[in-house]
Design an enzyme around this catalytic site. Structure first.
Site, PDB file in Angstrom:
ATOM      1  CG  HIS A 146      74.555  -0.525  22.970  1.00  0.00           C
ATOM      2  ND1 HIS A 146      74.648   0.695  22.329  1.00  0.00           N
ATOM      3  CD2 HIS A 146      73.230  -0.850  22.987  1.00  0.00           C
ATOM      4  CE1 HIS A 146      73.433   1.093  21.968  1.00  0.00           C
ATOM      5  NE2 HIS A 146      72.563   0.178  22.352  1.00  0.00           N
ATOM      6  CB  CYS A 192      71.167   2.696  19.498  1.00  0.00           C
ATOM      7  SG  CYS A 192      69.480   2.625  20.098  1.00  0.00           S
ATOM      8  CE  LYS A 208      73.797   3.859  25.254  1.00  0.00           C
ATOM      9  NZ  LYS A 208      74.954   3.094  24.779  1.00  0.00           N
ATOM     10  CG  PHE A 265      65.041  -0.819  19.068  1.00  0.00           C
ATOM     11  CD1 PHE A 265      65.529  -1.688  20.012  1.00  0.00           C
ATOM     12  CD2 PHE A 265      63.982   0.010  19.429  1.00  0.00           C
ATOM     13  CE1 PHE A 265      65.014  -1.741  21.296  1.00  0.00           C
ATOM     14  CE2 PHE A 265      63.453  -0.033  20.710  1.00  0.00           C
ATOM     15  CZ  PHE A 265      63.965  -0.909  21.643  1.00  0.00           C
ATOM     16  CG  HIS A 268      70.510   5.096  24.587  1.00  0.00           C
ATOM     17  ND1 HIS A 268      71.277   5.485  23.507  1.00  0.00           N
ATOM     18  CD2 HIS A 268      70.098   3.823  24.309  1.00  0.00           C
ATOM     19  CE1 HIS A 268      71.318   4.512  22.623  1.00  0.00           C
ATOM     20  NE2 HIS A 268      70.621   3.484  23.087  1.00  0.00           N
ATOM     21  CD  GLU A 293      77.048  -4.454  25.208  1.00  0.00           C
ATOM     22  OE1 GLU A 293      78.036  -3.896  24.678  1.00  0.00           O
ATOM     23  OE2 GLU A 293      76.124  -3.822  25.753  1.00  0.00           O
TER      24      GLU A 293
END
Length: 414
Positions: free
Chosen positions: A305, A166, A337, A402, A342, A316
């Protein structure tokens, strides 16, 4: 070190093609997420996705499409918009202003030509073919995107493809920024592309139990970052591209400078494959501020994010508090998002463009469908409606992935 100007931007996303349509959808919280019927071998399933209705024929000759996966098609559509806005929409304009060897390409993608890989396995395992299409390898390889973009505009400078899940396209923009800042290139076409809405990828994500469930208010409202009733992320496709160039070069040729890319940092959590780490994320934000020569108080908006996963949004929030300390509670933050989904390897570039457009418009896009904030996500996440931010001077965009890869970008007004 040389200053870096942003002179062009382009987007193709689930909420529209072109930066004006994209930003309008963000401001009005108009979702492009919908239920899509996917024919799996076990039966057709309805899957939530930020899917794009895209016909490649108006954009590319049929012969060229034989060598282009959907992911490369998206990148070129977004790249053409960015180059056109920068006044570099054809080969003559590019080569009248830059030496081809000083204009490079930096692309991010999580899955590359995943659609072509899926088609190949379907042909091999379901249709029992004896041979695959001769172009299968070059359709599927991750760096095919950068290759097509470079050939389109005759760009012969530095070339890189970054695959940090990502954070891929945010890192690709950051590394392009460094190429110009340190003198290895005079201009870069940078961003990311993703086209992963195929059967294998969807099933793999379903197995992780991280995808959103359809919400009672409608499938289009199912991605709900920072909300107490969020249930997961929504996979999406698309591309976002930016033209970056050395500041004095942009001024000499009379380009419109949209913003200055002033800071970038990347860090690694070294913690867990799927569980994010607040310390690693905070360090990326702090290092990006230092790289830009800024203080936390200089940032007037942060594009989070914000994937709408239970763990990710909470971590976050903690990371922002660590990086911004007492200023965190007064910092306007939002995740876009909720409307475009995403887009994985393209997400960072897409959201950085949203940040730059907010900077230019003095309008902050809201976090859609945030009717009931999670009490653990207790910062100012600009719920539901846009907010005026006249005099906005600097913005930050977070991308966390990730594997613990983090990338943060900062832009400031000109």
């Amino acid at each position: 070190m040389r200053r870096v100007a942003i002179t062009g931007m382009g987007v193709i996303s689930a909420v529209g093609t072109g930066t004006p349509a994209f930003f309008d959808a963000l401001l009005t919280a108009r979702s492009g997420i919908r239920a899509v019927d996917i024919p799996f071998p076990t039966g057709t399933e309805s899957v939530l996705a930020g899917a794009i209705d895209f016909d490649p024929d108006p954009h590319f000759p049929r012969a060229r499409l034989l060598t282009m996966d959907r992911v490369s098609q998206f990148a070129l559509v977004a790249g053409r918009e960015a180059m056109s806005q920068a006044g570099l929409g054809d080969l003559t304009a590019v080569h009248n202003n830059f030496a081809a060897e000083r204009f490079g390409v930096s692309l991010g993608t999580g899955s590359g030509g995943a659609s072509s890989t899926d088609v190949a396995y379907t042909a091999l395992l379901e249709q029992k073919v004896a041979r695959l299409r001769p172009m299968t390898v070059v359709l599927a390889m991750n760096n095919a995107i950068a290759a097509h973009v470079s050939m389109e505009f005759g760009l012969k400078g530095p070339s890189s493809t970054i695959s940090n899940a990502c954070a891929s396209s945010a890192a690709s923009i950051g590394e392009a920024f460094r190429q110009i800042r340190h003198g290895y290139a005079d201009a870069m076409l940078a961003g990311g592309s993703e086209a992963l809405l195929n059967r294998g990828t969807i099933k793999a994500w379903q197995a992780m139990h991280t995808l959103a469930k359809p919400h009672a208010d409608g499938p289009e409202t199912s991605c709900r970052p920072f909300s107490s009733d969020r249930s997961g992320l929504v996979l999406a496709e698309g591309a976002a591209m930016l033209v970056l160039e050395e500041w004095e070069s942009a001024k000499r040729r009379g380009a419109t400078i949209l913003a200055e890319l002033s800071g970038y940092a990347s860090t690694t959590d070294a913690h867990h494959l799927t569980q994010p780490d607040a310390q690693g994320q905070a360090r990326a934000m702090t290092l990006a501020l230092a790289d830009a020569g800024m203080r936390a108080s200089d940032i007037g908006y942060l594009n989070a994010h914000g994937t709408a996963t239970d763990v990710g949004d909470v971590v976050e929030t903690s990371a922002i508090k660590l990086a911004f300390q007492e200023l965190a509670e007064h910092l306007p933050i939002s995740s876009s998002k909720g409307v475009h989904g995403h887009a994985m390897g393209a997400a960072g570039a897409m959201e950085f463009i949203a940040s730059v457009m907010a900077l230019r418009a003095g309008q902050l896009p809201p976090t859609a469908f945030l009717h009931h904030p999670d009490p653990r996500c207790d910062l100012d996440y600009v719920p539901l409606t846009p907010r005026s931010a006249k005099g906005l001077r600097a913005v930050m965009s977070n991308s966390f992935a990730f594997g613990g890869s983090n990338a943060v970008l900062i832009a400031k007004a000109t």
